[in-house]
Scaffold this motif. Structure first.
Motif, PDB file in Angstrom:
ATOM      1  N   UNK A 183      23.965  35.184  25.534  1.00 15.85           N
ATOM      2  CA  UNK A 183      24.842  36.003  26.551  1.00 15.85           C
ATOM      3  C   UNK A 183      26.054  35.114  26.539  1.00 15.85           C
ATOM      4  N   UNK A 184      26.179  33.793  26.368  1.00 17.21           N
ATOM      5  CA  UNK A 184      27.231  33.118  26.514  1.00 17.21           C
ATOM      6  C   UNK A 184      27.986  33.130  27.747  1.00 17.21           C
ATOM      7  N   UNK A 185      27.164  33.217  28.915  1.00 15.94           N
ATOM      8  CA  UNK A 185      27.743  33.245  30.433  1.00 15.94           C
ATOM      9  C   UNK A 185      27.505  31.810  31.097  1.00 15.94           C
ATOM     10  N   UNK A 186      27.011  30.997  30.439  1.00 15.97           N
ATOM     11  CA  UNK A 186      26.780  29.759  31.165  1.00 15.97           C
ATOM     12  C   UNK A 186      25.545  29.422  31.217  1.00 15.97           C
ATOM     13  N   UNK A 187      25.191  28.219  31.097  1.00 15.59           N
ATOM     14  CA  UNK A 187      23.824  27.364  31.001  1.00 15.59           C
ATOM     15  C   UNK A 187      23.275  27.052  32.463  1.00 15.59           C
ATOM     16  N   UNK A 188      23.887  27.256  33.580  1.00  9.95           N
ATOM     17  CA  UNK A 188      23.308  26.994  35.018  1.00  9.95           C
ATOM     18  C   UNK A 188      23.745  28.390  35.798  1.00  9.95           C
ATOM     19  N   UNK A 189      22.956  28.539  36.882  1.00  9.89           N
ATOM     20  CA  UNK A 189      23.521  29.556  37.631  1.00  9.89           C
ATOM     21  C   UNK A 189      24.596  29.470  38.063  1.00  9.89           C
ATOM     22  N   UNK A 190      25.438  28.313  38.333  1.00  5.42           N
ATOM     23  CA  UNK A 190      26.805  27.993  38.858  1.00  5.42           C
ATOM     24  C   UNK A 190      27.627  28.662  38.045  1.00  5.42           C
ATOM     25  N   UNK A 191      27.457  28.392  36.548  1.00  7.25           N
ATOM     26  CA  UNK A 191      28.134  28.832  35.642  1.00  7.25           C
ATOM     27  C   UNK A 191      28.430  30.324  35.160  1.00  7.25           C
ATOM     28  N   UNK A 192      26.994  30.978  35.657  1.00 12.42           N
ATOM     29  CA  UNK A 192      27.005  32.468  35.602  1.00 12.42           C
ATOM     30  C   UNK A 192      27.932  33.122  36.522  1.00 12.42           C
ATOM     31  N   UNK A 193      27.619  32.431  37.866  1.00 14.60           N
ATOM     32  CA  UNK A 193      28.489  32.870  38.997  1.00 14.60           C
ATOM     33  C   UNK A 193      29.874  33.041  38.577  1.00 14.60           C
ATOM     34  N   UNK A 194      30.364  31.762  38.174  1.00 13.95           N
ATOM     35  CA  UNK A 194      31.931  31.823  37.753  1.00 13.95           C
ATOM     36  C   UNK A 194      32.229  32.934  36.531  1.00 13.95           C
ATOM     37  N   UNK A 195      31.288  32.888  35.690  1.00 17.03           N
ATOM     38  CA  UNK A 195      31.482  34.218  34.825  1.00 17.03           C
ATOM     39  C   UNK A 195      31.551  35.560  35.460  1.00 17.03           C
ATOM     40  N   UNK A 196      30.689  35.802  36.679  1.00 16.87           N
ATOM     41  CA  UNK A 196      30.878  37.179  37.209  1.00 16.87           C
ATOM     42  C   UNK A 196      31.983  37.210  38.023  1.00 16.87           C
ATOM     43  N   UNK A 197      32.537  35.895  38.822  1.00 13.21           N
ATOM     44  CA  UNK A 197      33.499  36.144  39.535  1.00 13.21           C
ATOM     45  C   UNK A 197      34.863  36.180  38.801  1.00 13.21           C
ATOM     46  N   UNK A 198      34.908  35.639  37.480  1.00 20.68           N
ATOM     47  CA  UNK A 198      36.239  36.031  36.433  1.00 20.68           C
ATOM     48  C   UNK A 198      36.088  37.439  36.328  1.00 20.68           C
ATOM     49  N   UNK A 199      35.054  38.000  36.023  1.00 21.49           N
ATOM     50  CA  UNK A 199      34.787  39.555  35.712  1.00 21.49           C
ATOM     51  C   UNK A 199      35.465  40.404  36.884  1.00 21.49           C
ATOM     52  N   UNK A 200      34.906  39.956  38.085  1.00 23.33           N
ATOM     53  CA  UNK A 200      35.500  40.695  39.319  1.00 23.33           C
ATOM     54  C   UNK A 200      36.759  40.818  39.460  1.00 23.33           C
ATOM     55  N   UNK A 201      37.452  39.510  39.336  1.00 25.79           N
ATOM     56  CA  UNK A 201      39.017  39.147  39.421  1.00 25.79           C
ATOM     57  C   UNK A 201      39.568  39.950  38.592  1.00 25.79           C
ATOM     58  N   UNK A 202      39.296  40.076  37.361  1.00 30.16           N
ATOM     59  CA  UNK A 202      39.887  41.045  36.297  1.00 30.16           C
ATOM     60  C   UNK A 202      39.775  42.336  36.512  1.00 30.16           C
ATOM     61  N   UNK A 203      38.452  42.882  36.919  1.00 30.91           N
ATOM     62  CA  UNK A 203      38.467  44.342  37.460  1.00 30.91           C
ATOM     63  C   UNK A 203      39.286  44.413  38.719  1.00 30.91           C
ATOM     64  N   UNK A 204      39.541  43.615  39.423  1.00 26.34           N
ATOM     65  CA  UNK A 204      40.305  43.942  40.605  1.00 26.34           C
ATOM     66  C   UNK A 204      41.705  44.275  39.976  1.00 26.34           C
ATOM     67  N   UNK A 205      42.337  43.694  39.275  1.00 22.41           N
ATOM     68  CA  UNK A 205      43.497  43.713  38.723  1.00 22.41           C
ATOM     69  C   UNK A 205      43.449  45.001  37.755  1.00 22.41           C
ATOM     70  N   UNK A 206      42.878  45.361  37.029  1.00 20.95           N
ATOM     71  CA  UNK A 206      42.613  46.503  36.089  1.00 20.95           C
ATOM     72  C   UNK A 206      41.246  46.986  35.872  1.00 20.95           C
ATOM     73  N   UNK A 207      40.553  48.218  36.672  1.00 26.47           N
ATOM     74  CA  UNK A 207      39.308  48.695  36.499  1.00 26.47           C
ATOM     75  C   UNK A 207      39.146  49.263  35.180  1.00 26.47           C
ATOM     76  N   UNK A 208      37.831  48.664  34.697  1.00 26.11           N
ATOM     77  CA  UNK A 208      37.254  49.047  33.339  1.00 26.11           C
ATOM     78  C   UNK A 208      37.253  50.682  33.223  1.00 26.11           C
ATOM     79  N   UNK A 209      37.793  51.084  32.261  1.00 27.87           N
ATOM     80  CA  UNK A 209      37.688  52.389  32.114  1.00 27.87           C
ATOM     81  C   UNK A 209      38.447  53.314  33.120  1.00 27.87           C
TER      82      UNK A 209
END
Length: 532
Positions: A296-322
């Motif tokens: 998945x390339x989302x990070x090798x630690x739970x903290x890195x996966x959390x940061x990937x999730x937070x990045x996605x959440x911030x992007x979706x706040x600016x422009x909702x998917x679909x």
């Protein structure tokens, strides 16, 4: 939150036979008006039975299901007053089919299943008999489901126009601003007001105690002298209330992933407990994704996966998917993953694809479709029924101040689900009308036939401390724990160990000699993702 110590395993699974329960009896002298009314309604239902035929077209149920109705009082204290109809579904035991190789299996009557909720309809429930894990049980039992009062088509409730129920993209802050809080509080007040305006004084009669009384009337209408019942999730609270109210009417009961029935925890305290437990479950999800970083390339630690999730959440706040998926929908999708491991590979794949420029998997899994009127009406009805039952079942803190104080503290250590759960239940802070006083569910030795409790050790929707509380309160119950797993609802799933105990109990009336545990199911395999 979850107890760290399990009771000893049963080793070779020594089993003991159950004793028969006494036949149902009339209410004792001095019984409440509701108890007398339930006896009257049950007697009428036993005489009328259920005329099973085609299911309502609006429910879009397959032809293998047959449906009928059972009439119950809106108010059990007034059994001759206003009546409502509950819709019941059934698939006959396959031992009745002369072409079935298992037709020699003796029939055991009806097995009534309530899948949870509140607000969840059970009309589809009997279709579980088509699954391989359920076929031996389906051979022996008529599988029965029903739509509880308030859930369409059983006197359905509504709190707002369904066209406005499905939310579009919106924020999901872990530290909501004062302006955002004011917005959500106003929405909760308006929703609670709408529930009362649309239903009136009848709304007070939609609660779990009446659902338990309804269950006894359904039992009588099915012609069953004693009830065989399996409840999952909040369906276990219904079962616990039934055991408290009608212990002599019980044949066998299975409590799968039970809610804590302690009176002081019903409602608000259970809500806080679940919010805290979901933080541990969210970490389980992130740890699994991190172990499959090569996919998945989302990070090798739970903290890195959390940061990937937070990045996605911030992007979706600016422009909702679909145009449909914002931060709240993203969180909702991963909250679903907290309920069942089966979602993990799909959610990880969707998050990974979104961060690499392909939003479609996330839109498919988390997008809302307000244009689908039937789906919107069904979702609105389910939420209205859930809200009515939960708000009527117990006293909740009035106003927002207590919720704000407690959730602000809790969110510091459990940010993932805390505020989402607040907004879902906040109408209870503005609920009008009398609330039920949760009964002190407790059965002494010999009052109830032995019962079976199933639980996953890391289930966030049914924290393990609450499981143990139910187990302690039901004398003679036996607990089977699926270790180191957290899927919500484990009976009839992929764990052969759990299913063996379930079958032994339902088919032969045998339980482990003492509490035991199962090693647990294997974790899900990753699906190929963009990084593989």
């Amino acid at each position: 939150m979850r107890a760290a110590v399990l009771l000893p395993a049963a080793g070779s699974l020594l089993l003991t036979a159950l004793t028969a329960a006494p036949a149902p009896t009339a209410p004792a002298a001095g019984a409440t008006a509701e108890a007398r009314g339930t006896a009257v309604a049950a007697a009428r239902a036993a005489a009328a039975g259920i005329a099973f035929g085609r299911c309502p077209k609006a429910e879009d149920l397959p032809g293998s299901l047959r449906c009928g109705t059972v009439t119950v009082p809106l108010d059990y204290a007034r059994p001759d007053g206003r009546q409502i109809e509950l819709t019941v579904s059934r698939v006959r035991a396959t031992h009745r089919d002369p072409h079935n190789a298992r037709h020699k299996v003796p029939g055991q009557g009806a097995l009534v299943h309530q899948p949870g909720g509140p607000g969840t309809g059970g009309l589809y429930g009997p279709l579980i008999g088509m699954m391989p894990q359920w076929q031996r049980i389906a051979a022996a039992y008529d599988l029965v489901g029903y739509a509880p009062r308030g859930v369409a088509p059983s006197a359905p409730l509504s709190c707002q126009d369904p066209k406005g129920f499905v939310e579009g993209p919106r924020p999901a802050p872990t530290r909501p601003s004062a302006a955002f809080e004011r917005e959500r509080v106003a929405e909760a007040e308006a929703y609670a007001r709408g529930c009362h305006e649309r239903t009136g004084n009848a709304l007070r009669h939609y609660h779990s105690l009446n659902n338990a009384r309804d269950l006894d009337v359904v039992r009588a209408a099915l012609g069953e002298p004693r009830l065989t019942f399996m409840g999952t999730s909040d369906g276990t609270y219904l079962g616990a209330l039934y055991a408290e109210l009608f212990p002599s009417h019980v044949r066998r009961m299975v409590f799968d992933s039970p809610a804590d029935p302690a009176p002081e925890r019903v409602g608000y305290r259970n809500l806080l407990d679940r919010s805290e437990a979901f933080e541990g479950r969210w970490r389980d999800v992130r740890e699994w994704i991190a172990r499959h970083d090569d996919v998945y390339r989302l990070g090798g630690t739970p903290g890195q996966v959390q940061r990937a999730y937070d990045t996605a959440s911030a992007r979706l706040a600016r422009r909702p998917a679909g145009g449909t998926v914002g931060p709240a929908q993203l969180r909702g999708a991963f909250l679903d993953a907290g309920y069942d491991d089966v979602y993990w590979p799909y959610r990880a794949e969707a998050l990974s694809a979104y961060l690499r420029g392909d939003p479609q998997p996330l839109v498919d899994q988390a997008g809302t479709h307000p244009e689908e009127e039937d789906a919107a009406a069904e979702a609105e009805n389910a939420d209205a029924a859930r809200t009515a039952v939960e708000c009527n079942d117990a006293a909740w803190p009035a106003g927002f101040a207590t919720w704000d104080r407690d959730s602000t503290r809790l969110a510091r250590r459990a940010p993932f689900a805390t505020w989402s759960n607040v907004w879902a239940h906040l109408p209870c802070a503005f609920w009008r009308g009398p609330r039920q006083r949760p009964p002190d569910v407790r059965t002494g030795p010999g009052e109830l036939p032995p019962t079976l409790v199933l639980a996953a050790e890391r289930d966030a929707a049914a924290p393990y401390d609450g499981v143990l509380e139910l187990h302690r309160r039901l004398s003679g119950s036996v607990l089977v724990t699926e270790r180191d797993t957290g899927t919500h609802g484990i009976g009839g799933g992929p764990d052969a160990c759990v299913n063996g105990r379930l079958e032994a109990y339902l088919l032969e009336g045998r339980l482990p000699e003492r509490d035991t545990s199962c090693a647990g199911r294997p974790e899900p395999r990753p699906r190929p993702g963009p990084g593989s």
